[in-house]
Scaffold this active site. Sequence first.
Site, PDB file in Angstrom:
ATOM      1  N   THR A  50      16.606   6.798  16.144  1.00 36.41           N
ATOM      2  CA  THR A  50      16.494   8.009  15.326  1.00 36.41           C
ATOM      3  C   THR A  50      17.757   8.858  15.394  1.00 36.41           C
ATOM      4  OG1 THR A  50      14.101   8.037  15.536  1.00 36.41           O
ATOM      5  CG2 THR A  50      15.132  10.132  15.054  1.00 36.41           C
ATOM      6  N   THR A 126      14.318   5.903  20.893  1.00 36.50           N
ATOM      7  CA  THR A 126      13.565   6.382  22.049  1.00 36.50           C
ATOM      8  C   THR A 126      12.333   5.527  22.371  1.00 36.50           C
ATOM      9  OG1 THR A 126      12.249   7.897  20.680  1.00 36.50           O
ATOM     10  CG2 THR A 126      14.287   8.770  21.653  1.00 36.50           C
ATOM     11  N   ASP A 127      11.876   4.739  21.389  1.00 37.51           N
ATOM     12  CA  ASP A 127      10.600   4.030  21.608  1.00 37.51           C
ATOM     13  C   ASP A 127      10.648   3.046  22.784  1.00 37.51           C
ATOM     14  OD1 ASP A 127       9.619   5.433  19.482  1.00 37.51           O
ATOM     15  OD2 ASP A 127       9.690   3.769  18.060  1.00 37.51           O
TER      16      ASP A 127
END
Length: 362
Positions: A50, A126-127
């Site tokens: 992101t 970030t996942d």
Amino acid sequence: MRKTLKSAHRYLKRAGAISAALSAAATVAAQSTAAPLAKPQVHIVATGGTIASTNYYSANVGKIGVAALLAAVPAIDSIASITGRQFSNVASGAITTDMWLRLSRDISDTLRARPGLAGVVVTHGTDTMEETAYFLDLTVADPRPVIVTGAMRPSDGIGIDGPANLYNSVRVAADPGSRGRGAMVLLNDEIFAGRDVTKMNTVRPDAFGAPYRGALGVADPERIVWHRPPFRQPLFDLTGVRELPRVDIAYAYAGADGAAIDAFVAAGAKGIVVAGVGRGGTTPGIDAAIRRAMQNGVVVVVGSRTGSGGVAVGEGAGRESGSPGTVGAGDLPVQKARVLLTLALLKSTDSRDVARVFAAHQ
Ligand code: ASP
């Protein structure tokens, strides 16, 4: 106007410098022999996520590269001398175990080639950031820090967190107190150990935490504050490793049968981590499948789906739930236990040896 032109000029200069850095490994070699710079040197490896996206909440998600990421944080120039490399530009769900291997080697090679480098920053979605950070923590032996960062908000969003996270990550990478702490994750001013950190919220800028062990420190405005002394767990040497064994995660829930575990074994899994209920509990159906898997030489680690707290460590930890011979994950979340099991299987496929590895990593 003059100011705009000046900053555009600086952006172009930086973009040019970065593409030069990207153009050949020779550049990196040349930098290592250059006269020492007054500012600390920090190398950025961009993988996507992101932080590198635009139009995130639309059907037309766009991507930006490492040069544009840096251009959004001109203040970085005042704290460090930056080089950058675009490793990939993908959402972190697309990061594979093969990419972990290449990323780890890439970082180790760069650190070896550049003795003047203070540290490395990896930008990442970030996942699955916590998994990549833990893999790097377990495999990059150099004492200089690797800071993994990202953003919860896209680069063209409102109140974006990416520039602050990148800026603070460079500060932490350049901080002498970072040495010997392995790979860490920084978001929302907080610094976490790669081993302990986990994503706990789907959208908030304070999504990351270490619920069982807490943060390592914080990037305060005037200094980096460390709460604990440096500490590293035993490392894994990737020399000669061409691929990583397949390890899957099976989720336990009321009434779950063993279909997922049987399917993973059929697909070639060498290890399975069970996200157990409570303190590593399973179900009769899962127990039966665990026994079948172990008869096929598959090593089974049992952790917990609860999100905090540990399960008993050591071989035979699953005895209570009817699966003797399994290995307890301790306080590692199952996605972290998968990373450790993947690396442990490079050394031995005997569950007693794997249990010793898990015990050593608590
Ligand atoms: N889906 C994104 C990723 O992990 C989420 C993020 O970066 O925050 O790549």
